[in-house]
Enzyme design. Structure first.
Site, PDB file in Angstrom:
ATOM      1  N   ARG B  69      80.119   6.525  25.853  1.00  0.00           N
ATOM      2  CA  ARG B  69      79.631   7.717  25.155  1.00  0.00           C
ATOM      3  C   ARG B  69      79.997   9.008  25.884  1.00  0.00           C
ATOM      4  O   ARG B  69      80.036  10.074  25.278  1.00  0.00           O
ATOM      5  CB  ARG B  69      78.118   7.610  24.887  1.00  0.00           C
ATOM      6  CG  ARG B  69      77.802   6.567  23.801  1.00  0.00           C
ATOM      7  CD  ARG B  69      76.320   6.459  23.498  1.00  0.00           C
ATOM      8  NE  ARG B  69      75.559   5.871  24.590  1.00  0.00           N
ATOM      9  CZ  ARG B  69      75.232   4.586  24.681  1.00  0.00           C
ATOM     10  NH1 ARG B  69      75.598   3.738  23.738  1.00  0.00           N
ATOM     11  NH2 ARG B  69      74.544   4.148  25.722  1.00  0.00           N
ATOM     12  N   GLU B 106      69.070  -3.175  37.156  1.00  0.00           N
ATOM     13  CA  GLU B 106      67.730  -3.752  37.299  1.00  0.00           C
ATOM     14  C   GLU B 106      67.856  -5.179  37.846  1.00  0.00           C
ATOM     15  O   GLU B 106      67.173  -5.555  38.791  1.00  0.00           O
ATOM     16  CB  GLU B 106      67.025  -3.745  35.946  1.00  0.00           C
ATOM     17  CG  GLU B 106      65.535  -4.009  36.035  1.00  0.00           C
ATOM     18  CD  GLU B 106      64.855  -3.979  34.663  1.00  0.00           C
ATOM     19  OE1 GLU B 106      63.624  -4.118  34.615  1.00  0.00           O
ATOM     20  OE2 GLU B 106      65.567  -3.832  33.640  1.00  0.00           O
TER      21      GLU B 106
END
Lengths: 241, 182
Positions: B69, B106
């Site tokens: 993006r 994560e």
């Protein structure tokens, strides 16, 4: 329509390239243009290993009709051999993006063609279509619609499957991004076999949009992608054989 | 330069054009979808203009955009300010010689890459992405550029998720965002 091609004289800069077959030797033809802008056809003969010598079979005056910006764009594209696998001569546009003037010229050439043609959608194919599509969309006042690999778009999508050399892939578009009656361009950096562009066109047509044209910086005409577009026009800036 | 009222109006339109999708890509995440912003030509133009107004004439020679993006917002900014555009990509996408920077997720790690030779020591760069969350990816991008002695002037994103404190993770690097999503 008979299109002439202009082929520039080229000799490979690195010794390793001389071991490649003719098919892979770099020739950088000029942009094939419409009937209204014919370019000279040059016959090439191979005089010695690793280089081409070109003889004129017609006058050079027609070459001046070719947009002078094309040459700058063409020379900025880097060819990377054997990527992503042996035998493929990869057309790397990242070097074009490092030249602000050449990048601007690339966009300008598309914008000049499409401005004022009532194009309401520019659809860009992930990921390199995301680099060229948005500047075009912004300049012509159209929406930009990203066409993405599976599971990237967060909302509800429609999907179009297409065939790869081995196996299949899928292209997705958000439901509601495009409406019936929208006039659309499909933009990518390069057309090879045309499979991805075809899937993109199908997605747009399935929701009732009209695909006006496909636009790419580079075409690999030997792969005949143009024939795979169901008669839709294709506009490109640079050919690579 | 736009007056504050005009600026506020543009920001408001941009903010309302962003769609929030709950539970994507997994339960509990409120995904900030910028694709709806791209469907509003005026709002998309305003987004780019706000960045261009900030960075034009500041001698920025590089706009680095993070896949994918960042590829949507970076090039229009680069074109308008006369800078080069450098894509920062996931592994094995760039065809030439690359330098890589690993970063923590994560669970596990990921990597971004940049072409060798795309940037030169001493160049002034922006790093662009649509959104900053934890700041891990932006941090990796900054590291890549600083390893080749580029001066990262600022990071610029459309959206910030302030609760995830990504801004703090950028250390001394300034961050400019248009919309803060609580």
């Amino acid at each position: 329509m008979y299109v002439y091609k202009c082929i520039s004289i080229y000799s490979p800069p690195s010794p390793s390239l001389s071991s490649l077959s003719d098919h892979h030797n770099r020739r950088l033809p000029c942009v094939p243009l419409s009937e209204s802008n014919p370019v000279v056809h040059l016959r090439q003969t191979r005089k010695r290993r690793g280089s081409f010598v070109v003889s004129l079979s017609a006058t050079m005056s027609a070459c001046k009709d070719q947009d002078p910006r094309i040459h700058g764009i063409k020379t900025k594209i880097r060819v990377v051999p054997n990527f992503p696998k042996p035998g493929i001569m990869f057309q790397d546009i990242t070097t074009l993006l490092l030249d602000p003037k050449a990048f601007k010229d690339t966009i300008d050439l598309f914008v000049e063609r499409y401005k004022g043609k009532n194009i309401s959608v520019v659809a860009g194919i992930e990921a390199r279509g995301f680099i060229f599509g948005p500047p075009i969309a912004l300049a012509i006042g159209a929406k930009f619609v990203p066409l993405r690999k599976p599971r990237k778009l967060p909302g509800e999508v429609i999907s179009e499957e297409y065939i790869l050399e081995y196996g299949r892939d899928c292209l997705e578009m958000h439901v509601g991004a495009v409406e019936p009656g929208d006039r659309a361009l499909v933009v990518d950096d390069l057309i090879a076999t045309g499979g991805t562009l075809c899937a993109a066109m199908n997605l747009l047509e399935r929701v009732g949009a009209e695909v006006v044209e496909c636009a790419c910086v580079i075409e690999l005409p030997d792969l005949k992608g143009r024939d795979r577009l169901n008669g839709k026009p294709l506009y490109i800036l640079v050919e690579y054989h | 330069m736009a007056s504050e009222d005009a600026q506020d109006h543009r920001i408001a339109r941009i903010s309302s054009a962003i769609r929030v999708i709950p539970d994507f890509p997994k339960p509990g995440i409120m995904f900030q979808d910028i694709t709806t912003l791209l469907l509003d030509p005026q709002a998309f133009k305003d987004t780019i203009d706000l960045f261009v107004e900030r960075y034009k004439g500041k001698n920025i020679s590089v706009v680095a955009g993070i896949e994918a993006r960042g590829f949507i917002f970076g090039p229009p900014i680069a074109l308008a300010i006369g800078a080069k555009f450098v894509p920062m990509r996931k592994p094995n996408k760039l065809p030439g010689a690359v330098i890589s920077q690993e970063y923590a997720l994560e669970y596990g790690t990921d990597k971004i890459e940049m072409h060798v030779g795309a940037v030169q020591a001493g160049e002034r760069a922006l790093v662009i992405d649509d959104l900053i969350a934890t700041g891990g990816t932006l941090c990796a991008a900054i590291n890549l550029l600083e390893r080749v002695e580029v001066d990262v002037v600022e990071c610029a994103c459309v959206i910030e998720l302030p609760e995830l404190k990504g801004r703090d993770r950028l250390g001394d690097k300034p961050l400019f965002v248009l919309v803060s999503a609580a």
